[in-house]
Enzyme design. Structure first.
Site, PDB file in Angstrom:
ATOM      1  N   CYS A 123     -32.377  16.571  -2.268  1.00 11.52           N
ATOM      2  CA  CYS A 123     -32.457  16.951  -0.719  1.00 11.52           C
ATOM      3  C   CYS A 123     -32.877  15.556  -0.094  1.00 11.52           C
ATOM      4  O   CYS A 123     -31.515  15.283   0.578  1.00 11.52           O
ATOM      5  CB  CYS A 123     -33.845  17.790  -0.536  1.00 11.52           C
ATOM      6  SG  CYS A 123     -34.137  18.485   1.212  1.00 11.52           S
ATOM      7  N   GLY A 127     -36.301  19.880 -10.631  1.00 10.90           N
ATOM      8  CA  GLY A 127     -34.594  20.242  -9.762  1.00 10.90           C
ATOM      9  C   GLY A 127     -33.931  20.301 -10.358  1.00 10.90           C
ATOM     10  O   GLY A 127     -33.943  20.974 -11.690  1.00 10.90           O
ATOM     11  N   SER A 128     -32.753  19.531  -9.981  1.00 10.66           N
ATOM     12  CA  SER A 128     -31.353  19.349 -10.640  1.00 10.66           C
ATOM     13  C   SER A 128     -30.765  19.090 -10.969  1.00 10.66           C
ATOM     14  O   SER A 128     -30.437  17.529  -9.927  1.00 10.66           O
ATOM     15  CB  SER A 128     -30.823  21.371 -10.240  1.00 10.66           C
ATOM     16  OG  SER A 128     -30.537  20.602  -9.044  1.00 10.66           O
ATOM     17  N   VAL A 160      -8.968  25.204 -13.778  1.00  9.61           N
ATOM     18  CA  VAL A 160      -9.207  23.641 -14.148  1.00  9.61           C
ATOM     19  C   VAL A 160      -9.048  23.642 -15.654  1.00  9.61           C
ATOM     20  O   VAL A 160     -10.003  23.801 -15.980  1.00  9.61           O
ATOM     21  CB  VAL A 160      -9.348  22.228 -13.181  1.00  9.61           C
ATOM     22  CG1 VAL A 160      -9.664  21.238 -13.847  1.00  9.61           C
ATOM     23  CG2 VAL A 160      -9.422  22.567 -11.772  1.00  9.61           C
ATOM     24  N   GLY A 192     -21.364  23.597  -8.986  1.00 10.59           N
ATOM     25  CA  GLY A 192     -22.641  24.041  -9.069  1.00 10.59           C
ATOM     26  C   GLY A 192     -23.364  23.073  -9.915  1.00 10.59           C
ATOM     27  O   GLY A 192     -23.485  21.505  -9.862  1.00 10.59           O
ATOM     28  N   HIS A 250     -28.156  33.396  28.038  1.00 12.46           N
ATOM     29  CA  HIS A 250     -27.020  33.645  28.717  1.00 12.46           C
ATOM     30  C   HIS A 250     -27.277  31.838  30.045  1.00 12.46           C
ATOM     31  O   HIS A 250     -27.126  31.794  30.688  1.00 12.46           O
ATOM     32  CB  HIS A 250     -27.040  34.843  29.941  1.00 12.46           C
ATOM     33  CG  HIS A 250     -25.351  34.762  30.385  1.00 12.46           C
ATOM     34  ND1 HIS A 250     -23.823  34.719  29.483  1.00 12.46           N
ATOM     35  CD2 HIS A 250     -24.785  33.905  31.120  1.00 12.46           C
ATOM     36  CE1 HIS A 250     -22.845  34.301  30.118  1.00 12.46           C
ATOM     37  NE2 HIS A 250     -23.583  34.008  31.551  1.00 12.46           N
TER      38      HIS A 250
END
Ligand code: FAD
Ligand code: NAD
Length: 466
Positions: free
Chosen positions: A42, A144-145, A237, A271, A444
């Site tokens: 991150c 993590g990844s 692909v 991914g 507003h």
């Protein structure tokens, strides 16, 4: 050998937050990180650098395309200094990771640099500059990844790249081909498109950001096409090759018609996969799923009593805030508390411009579950605030239960909706009805007025400004 109540492996937003919470709860805590900077994906190669580049490229595009309309004239040529833009991004990352050093220090957490691996269920070996071993009553796996790819793609990390390389390119591509129209592909595709690259996205599904509400996919696609990004949807692909400075991507559509696209860079963003390499999970007897994620129960405990796992390495959305919430939850469980995460209310955001933000059920999910619902939608272009800033694309859509009016999902596209979604999360956490939101005063002029108007529309179709 040093002993701890808790050892956390991995210092991303899951791991470092878990360590802080453990320390706050009086647990003697160690954190182990294989790199010499803390913060994980991150902070180093994910959320923070990508947002720094999104902000910088947004300023550049504004100066190039929108300043004139505001009566701002630039004397001389407007020039892009990519090197400086990257340097600023690096310095934002550095400041942020240094902040984690400070937090570890402040919370008296021992930081170990090196690859952590299990020797058994209570002993962890750390292989860094020196080899060390610690003992811990409890361990939290927060490793993590990493980017995943397609079996036939050879990532050379020069021309055929992942998000990590895309965050540090030395030149603006002439033509960036993006495989995958998900979050990374669209955020980084937009960065380089703003900086002058031709960008083509090849997506396997028939829509971009496929897991989000269909109305968001459609609106974002419309806007990104208007901005000049090209899309091949429903294309699979089949080959990616590079020769010299050229990259060629071959894909086939549903009727087996083949296309071939040539560019100078190809970003593979299909991914990410859970990362457990080097952990020696088998030494502690920890099970993984067939997707390679660490298997956990609802308490995020692995099959080994004293070992937990959190964040991208376990099931669920791969998001920093999800990882952090899990870090807090596990720390509190270890300390004997009974915390709870409402997984139905984890917001997701795409930081393109316009931004996309979502929480709760999509319309597609409600249909599939045969839930009877009402819809209220309000276009950003009808807001005074949007006309003032010139950000007229997008909408707020609220889905509420037909009988009870309880808000079931909120889906937004527009300026600053990444921040607006927090209102929806609060409302849904307290199980608000659409009418509850509709009756609250919204300042507003703000973009938030679109939330009130969409809630009025969902309540009984009575928006005021359309
Ligand atoms: P990570 O952040 O991956 O950290 C794991 C750490 O463990 C790493 O530092 C790694 O070096 C370390 N490690 C691994 N194995 C070992 C070992 N054996 N010993 C010691 N250390 C080890 N999410 C959002 O919510 N918002 C965003 O805007 C966003 N933008 C993103 C942009 C990009 C380009 C990418 C790639 C991701 C983005 N994400 C975003 C996703 C987010 O980065 C992840 O969900 C998050 O980092 C997961 O946190 P984590 O703590 O589980 O793991
Ligand atoms: P993703 O899952 O968001 O998107 C991948 C896309 O690739 C999907 O649309 C998928 O249909 C497509 N795809 C898969 N196989 C393909 C193929 N063979 N050909 C063409 N398209 C194909 O994944 P990502 O964009 O790589 O991001 C990874 C993770 O990082 C995500 O889970 C996301 O949560 C996280 N992330 C989050 C943010 C954010 O919160 N703003 C930003 C970046 C990344």
């Amino acid at each position: 050998m040093k002993t701890y109540d808790v050892a956390v492996i991995g210092s991303g937003p899951g791991g470092y937050v878990a360590a802080i919470r453990c320390s706050q709860l009086g647990l003697k805590t160690a954190i182990i990180e294989k790199y010499d900077v803390l913060g994980g994906t991150c902070l180093n190669v994910g959320c923070i650098p990508s947002k720094a580049l999104l902000d910088s490229s947004h300023h550049y595009e504004d100066a190039l395309k929108n300043f004139e309309e505001h009566g701002i004239e630039i004397k001389g040529d407007l020039k892009l200094n990519l090197k400086k833009m990257m340097k600023r991004k690096d310095s934002v990352v550095e400041q942020t990771t240094k902040g984690i050093d400070y937090l570890m220090n402040k919370n008296k957490i021992d930081v170990y640099q090196g690859i952590g691996s299990f020797k058994d269920t209570t002993h962890i070996k750390i292989e860094g500059e020196k080899s060390q071993e610690i003992e811990a009553k409890y361990s939290i796996i927060a490793t993590g990844s990493k980017p995943s790819s397609l079996p036939f793609i050879k990532l050379d990390k020069k021309r055929i790249i992942t998000s990590t390389e895309a965050l540090s390119l030395k030149e603006v591509p002439e033509h960036l081909i993006v495989i995958g129209g998900g979050v990374i592909g669209l955020e980084l595709g937009q960065v380089y498109h703003r900086l002058g690259a031709e960008v083509t996205v090849v997506e396997y599904m028939d829509k971009i950001i496929p897991t989000m509400d269909g109305a968001q996919s459609k609106e974002l696609l419309k806007v990104l096409k208007k901005q000049g990004i090209k899309f091949y949807l429903s294309h699979q692909v089949s080959a990616v090759s590079s020769k010299g400075k050229k990259v060629t991507v071959t894909a086939t559509d549903k009727k087996d018609k083949e296309i071939s696209i040539t560019g100078d860079y190809c970003l593979v963003s299909v991914g990410r996969r859970a990362y457990t390499d080097g952990l020696n999970l088998e030494k502690a007897g920890i099970k993984v799923t067939d997707r390679g994620q660490v298997e956990v129960n609802d308490q995020l405990r692995t099959n080994v009593e004293n070992i937990y796992a959190i964040g991208d390495v376990v099931k669920g959305p791969m998001l920093a805030h999800k990882a952090s919430e899990e870090g807090v939850m596990v720390a509190e469980i270890i300390a004997g508390q009974k915390p709870h995460i409402n997984y139905d209310l984890i917001p997701s955001v795409v930081y393109t411009w316009p931004e996309v933000a979502s929480v709760g059920k999509t319309e597609e999910q409600l249909k599939e579950a045969n839930t009877s619902y009402k819809t209220g939608q309000f276009p950003m272009r009808a807001l005074g605030r949007s006309r003032a800033s010139g950000d007229i694309d997008g909408f707020v859509k609220i889905l509420s239960d037909s009988e009870t009016d309880e808000v079931l999902g909120v889906h937004m596209v527009g300026a600053r909706v990444a921040d607006l979604i927090a209102e929806a999360v609060v409302a849904m956490e307290y199980r608000a009805s659409a009418e509850d939101i509709a009756r609250m005063t919204h300042a507003h002029p703000t973009y938030a007025e679109a939330v009130k108007e969409a809630a009025l529309a969902a309540t009984d179709n009575r928006p005021l400004h359309i």
